[in-house]
Design a protein around this motif. Sequence first.
Motif, PDB file in Angstrom:
ATOM      1  N   ASN A   1       0.791  -1.247  -0.119  1.00 36.71           N
ATOM      2  CA  ASN A   1       0.122   0.008  -0.052  1.00 36.71           C
ATOM      3  C   ASN A   1       1.095   1.196  -0.130  1.00 36.71           C
ATOM      4  OD1 ASN A   1      -1.809   2.214   0.490  1.00 36.71           O
ATOM      5  ND2 ASN A   1      -2.877   1.001   1.934  1.00 36.71           N
TER       6      ASN A   1
ATOM      7  N   ASP B   1     -11.188   6.959  -1.896  1.00 40.03           N
ATOM      8  CA  ASP B   1     -10.746   5.913  -0.800  1.00 40.03           C
ATOM      9  C   ASP B   1     -12.017   4.903  -0.511  1.00 40.03           C
ATOM     10  OD1 ASP B   1      -9.175   4.798   1.366  1.00 40.03           O
ATOM     11  OD2 ASP B   1      -9.855   6.323   2.643  1.00 40.03           O
ATOM     12  N   PRO B   2     -11.686   3.528  -0.581  1.00 36.71           N
ATOM     13  CA  PRO B   2     -10.698   2.823  -1.275  1.00 36.71           C
ATOM     14  C   PRO B   2     -10.626   3.259  -2.537  1.00 36.71           C
ATOM     15  CG  PRO B   2     -12.308   1.318  -0.868  1.00 36.71           C
ATOM     16  CD  PRO B   2     -12.885   2.601  -0.233  1.00 36.71           C
ATOM     17  N   ARG B   3      -9.448   2.581  -3.470  1.00 37.33           N
ATOM     18  CA  ARG B   3      -9.346   2.654  -4.898  1.00 37.33           C
ATOM     19  C   ARG B   3      -8.843   1.277  -5.283  1.00 37.33           C
ATOM     20  NH1 ARG B   3      -4.155   6.089  -6.785  1.00 37.33           N
ATOM     21  NH2 ARG B   3      -2.937   5.557  -5.010  1.00 37.33           N
TER      22      ARG B   3
ATOM     23  N   SER C   1      -4.919   9.101  -0.986  1.00 36.72           N
ATOM     24  CA  SER C   1      -6.101   8.926  -2.404  1.00 36.72           C
ATOM     25  C   SER C   1      -7.073   9.940  -2.221  1.00 36.72           C
ATOM     26  CB  SER C   1      -6.274   7.394  -2.494  1.00 36.72           C
ATOM     27  OG  SER C   1      -6.749   7.335  -3.896  1.00 36.72           O
TER      28      SER C   1
ATOM     29  N   SER D   1      -6.227   1.344   0.612  1.00 33.91           N
ATOM     30  CA  SER D   1      -7.009   2.251   1.357  1.00 33.91           C
ATOM     31  C   SER D   1      -6.050   3.147   2.129  1.00 33.91           C
ATOM     32  CB  SER D   1      -7.890   1.539   2.620  1.00 33.91           C
ATOM     33  OG  SER D   1      -8.979   0.657   1.965  1.00 33.91           O
ATOM     34  N   ASN D   2      -6.601   4.326   2.138  1.00 33.39           N
ATOM     35  CA  ASN D   2      -5.756   5.463   3.031  1.00 33.39           C
ATOM     36  C   ASN D   2      -5.288   5.049   4.289  1.00 33.39           C
ATOM     37  OD1 ASN D   2      -5.451   7.037   0.773  1.00 33.39           O
ATOM     38  ND2 ASN D   2      -7.466   8.157   1.366  1.00 33.39           N
ATOM     39  N   ARG D   3      -4.238   5.342   4.873  1.00 34.65           N
ATOM     40  CA  ARG D   3      -3.897   5.262   6.356  1.00 34.65           C
ATOM     41  C   ARG D   3      -3.869   6.582   7.047  1.00 34.65           C
ATOM     42  NH1 ARG D   3       0.782   1.031   4.255  1.00 34.65           N
ATOM     43  NH2 ARG D   3      -0.149  -0.879   4.877  1.00 34.65           N
TER      44      ARG D   3
ATOM     45  N   THR E   1      -7.225  -3.897  -3.988  1.00 31.58           N
ATOM     46  CA  THR E   1      -8.045  -2.651  -3.188  1.00 31.58           C
ATOM     47  C   THR E   1      -6.845  -1.875  -2.206  1.00 31.58           C
ATOM     48  OG1 THR E   1     -10.289  -3.532  -3.531  1.00 31.58           O
ATOM     49  CG2 THR E   1      -9.598  -1.651  -1.858  1.00 31.58           C
TER      50      THR E   1
END
Length: 347
Positions: free
Chosen positions: A95, A121-123, A118, A140-142, A138
């Motif tokens: 990621n 989110d998610p993408r 991004s 996702s942002n953290r 997929t």
Amino acid sequence: MGDLDLSFIQDLENRPHVKVIEPEEVPVIDFFTSSHGDTKEIVSEIGNACRKWGFFQVINHGVPLELSKRMAKMAKEFFDQPIEEKKKVKRDEGNSMGYHDSEHTKNVRDWKEVFDFSLEDPRLVPAMDNLDDQELRTISNRWPQYPNEFRKACQEYSREVEKLGYRLLKLVSLSLGLPANRLNGFFIDQTSLCRINHYPPCPNPNLALGVGRHKDFSALTVLAQDDVGGLEIRRKSDGEWIPVKPIPDAFIVNVGDIIQVWSNDTYESVEHRVVVNTEKERFSIPVLLLPAHHVNIEPLEELLNEQNPSKYQRYNWGKFYASRIRGDYKKRDVENIQIHHLKKQHP
């Protein structure tokens, strides 16, 4: 050409009017002036800036100043934390969103630390280990727990800058003689991202750069920089490195590789870099407009003819992007793929 809706510029009469810098500097385009005149004027200004510089600044653009100030405050609070806290949201091979610094990539000469997120989110993106097939994954942002308002500030700010970015894309499209909405479809299910850059004071600025010379792989990049300065661009006319002087509440816009290909080299993605200093930290926040993973990038057919044949091979954006990210982590025998590798050889 038709009229372009410029109603997004809010309360301009109540805003302080910014003085435009000297003409030999990077062009400054004033949306206040354009909102009270002919759309053709601003389209012409953007077209000229893209051809001559590949860069320009926009002022009186409609992005709320309070959002920019809040975002700057959150950025400083995040990067002021101990490294152990920041590493709780560090990125990895699986990621690419989150925190990282130059110590953890191959770009060890870059004197900076970064937080990426991004806009969607998610993408979905192609799996980095399976670039030869259609497997997707997929990401996702953290988001960090602290600062408490960090996530909200990032999302609200990036959405406003994204709106500005899409209006700029329409103007760029018009400047190429295309319909204003010609590029819109490429950004459905976009992979656009926002990056927060922190450049600490450097004890030996002659031995490092904040970011080495590079070109952006985006369509457009819309960047806010603070008043410290440090961004330099390579002037097309003579190859000299020219500093981009900070202008309060302005955004710096540059053409990326994708528009260079779409325009078949009418507009060029220009090299730029960041220099550091011994005394002041610097922050900058670019939003990179990136298409959907499934989009194939190639010169737009409306711009091609016998005198101007296609100069590039088609490439898939998602696989191109995944390959570049993979190259940040794994030593490879060859240079990361660049658009000049995709140039066609014409007799």
